[in-house]
Scaffold this active site. Structure first.
Site, PDB file in Angstrom:
ATOM      1  CG  ASP A  69      -4.780  -9.995   3.532  1.00 14.92           C
ATOM      2  OD1 ASP A  69      -4.486 -10.459   2.426  1.00 14.92           O
ATOM      3  OD2 ASP A  69      -4.553  -8.808   3.860  1.00 14.92           O
TER       4      ASP A  69
ATOM      5  CG  HIS B  28      -1.956  -1.083   1.202  1.00 20.37           C
ATOM      6  ND1 HIS B  28      -2.771  -1.339   0.126  1.00 20.37           N
ATOM      7  CD2 HIS B  28      -2.272  -2.016   2.148  1.00 20.37           C
ATOM      8  CE1 HIS B  28      -3.551  -2.382   0.414  1.00 20.37           C
ATOM      9  NE2 HIS B  28      -3.258  -2.814   1.620  1.00 20.37           N
TER      10      HIS B  28
ATOM     11  CG  HIS C 103      -6.576  -5.308   1.808  1.00 22.84           C
ATOM     12  ND1 HIS C 103      -6.004  -6.117   2.774  1.00 22.84           N
ATOM     13  CD2 HIS C 103      -7.772  -4.895   2.301  1.00 22.84           C
ATOM     14  CE1 HIS C 103      -6.825  -6.173   3.827  1.00 22.84           C
ATOM     15  NE2 HIS C 103      -7.898  -5.448   3.560  1.00 22.84           N
TER      16      HIS C 103
HETATM   17 ZN   LIG Z   1      -4.110  -7.088   2.818  1.00 20.62          ZN
END
Ligand SMILES: [Zn+2]
Length: 340
Positions: free
Chosen positions: A282, A158, A195
């Protein structure tokens, strides 16, 4: 397979972040390290410390201004009367081109995209060594090993060139890809974290020398919201060199693996000769973020499918949070790769 990790990565111990208006314990806990080390060892990894390659490989991805900020902001923050124990921003510019302030508070808002990347005394040192683990992992692969695993924590995908976010400070996967590029290889980054790898996408968005592919929960209703949509394909020279494959929430092994096939086909078409796997765990059905529903045996199939590319591969740890099977899921993906 060699696993790379440095004990200084323990020094980042984030306490808080804000979610849905509530101040909560930060999920990116240092205790993940012991779980992931055990998972790597169970897959047959030998753990070794990284070599210090210096700031060069990090500065190849991140701006000088941002690196100065990361190194100095905690000490500056502590001089603010009444400041909290962690650097957490409370105001942000609307655009990256807005004015760059002198104030620590203003710079925190410029360089920290959300509340999930608190900075304290050990953050820079931990992030630095997390990045060095990725660089050393790349060097192990460059030295002729079929694969390596970098236990990069804090994670990286990120983080943009000048912006932290989502538990990430330095983009370890991007730094590793650049290391391969600098050594004459043609890298693809495959991000399987639940994500979207928004920082990685942002870093390479205008470039065609690194292919970026991300499989993730649909950001229409999931972090990071503003990036990861299928229509984001790169820009300028990079148009067509960024592939986003968003999945519906709750997608299971079969759906994930079918999409992974499409990702691997794109990597073959690109002519990659090395793969950096941004290895979030995740997407697991029992992960606290509950975005997708990959099972522990499903992770072995993911590892085996990646091995099917027949390319040198560097696994770089991204997300995956404390739950019953975090270590088993790492064992599963590395074991599935090795056995395939
Ligand atoms: Zn993640």
């Amino acid at each position: 397979m060699k696993a790379i990790f440095d004990d200084r990565q323990w020094k980042h111990t984030p306490r808080h972040f804000m979610a849905n208006g509530a101040i909560l314990p930060n999920p990116e806990q240092a205790e993940r390290i012991d779980i992931l080390l055990a998972g790597a060892r169970a897959a047959g990894c030998e753990v070794q410390a990284p070599v210090d390659a210096g700031l060069g490989p990090i500065a190849a991805i991140h701006s000088a201004e941002y690196l100065t900020f990361l190194q100095n902001i905690y000490a500056r923050w502590r001089r603010i009367e009444g400041a909290g124990e962690e650097v957490i921003p409370n105001i942000h510019p609307a655009n990256r081109g807005d004015s760059y302030p002198k104030s620590a508070i203003g710079q925190a808002g410029y360089h920290q995209g959300d509340t999930a990347c608190p900075i304290a005394s050990g953050t820079w040192e931990a992030a630095y060594w997390s990045a060095q683990s990725a660089v050393s992992g790349a060097d192990v692969v460059l030295g002729g090993e079929r694969a390596a695993y970098a236990l990069s924590r804090p994670p990286g995908h990120h983080a943009f060139g000048d912006l932290a976010g989502g538990f990430c400070f330095l983009n370890n996967s991007a730094i590793a890809a650049e290391r391969f590029l600098a050594n004459g290889l043609r890298p693809a980054i495959l991000d399987v974290d639940v994500h979207h790898g928004n920082g990685t996408q942002g870093i390479f968005y205008g470039r065609r020398d690194v292919l970026t592919v991300s499989i993730h929960a649909d950001p229409a209703r999931f972090y990071p919201f503003f990036w990861g949509h299928a229509h984001e394909r790169g820009e300028g020279a990079g148009l067509g060199y960024n592939l986003n494959l968003p999945l519906a929430r709750g997608t299971d092994d079969a759906g994930f693996l079918a999409t992974l096939d499409a990702a691997l086909a794109q990597i073959r078409s690109f002519g990659a000769d090395v793969v950096v796997v941004a290895l979030g765990l995740d997407a697991y059905e029992g992960d606290p973020f509950k975005g997708l529903a990959v099972t522990t045996p499903g992770f072995a199939r993911i590892g085996a499918a990646i091995a099917g590319l027949g390319l040198p591969t560097l696994f770089v740890q991204e997300g995956g949070y404390i739950c019953d099977a975090l270590g088993d899921n790492l064992t599963s993906v590395l074991g599935g790769f090795t056995e395939a």
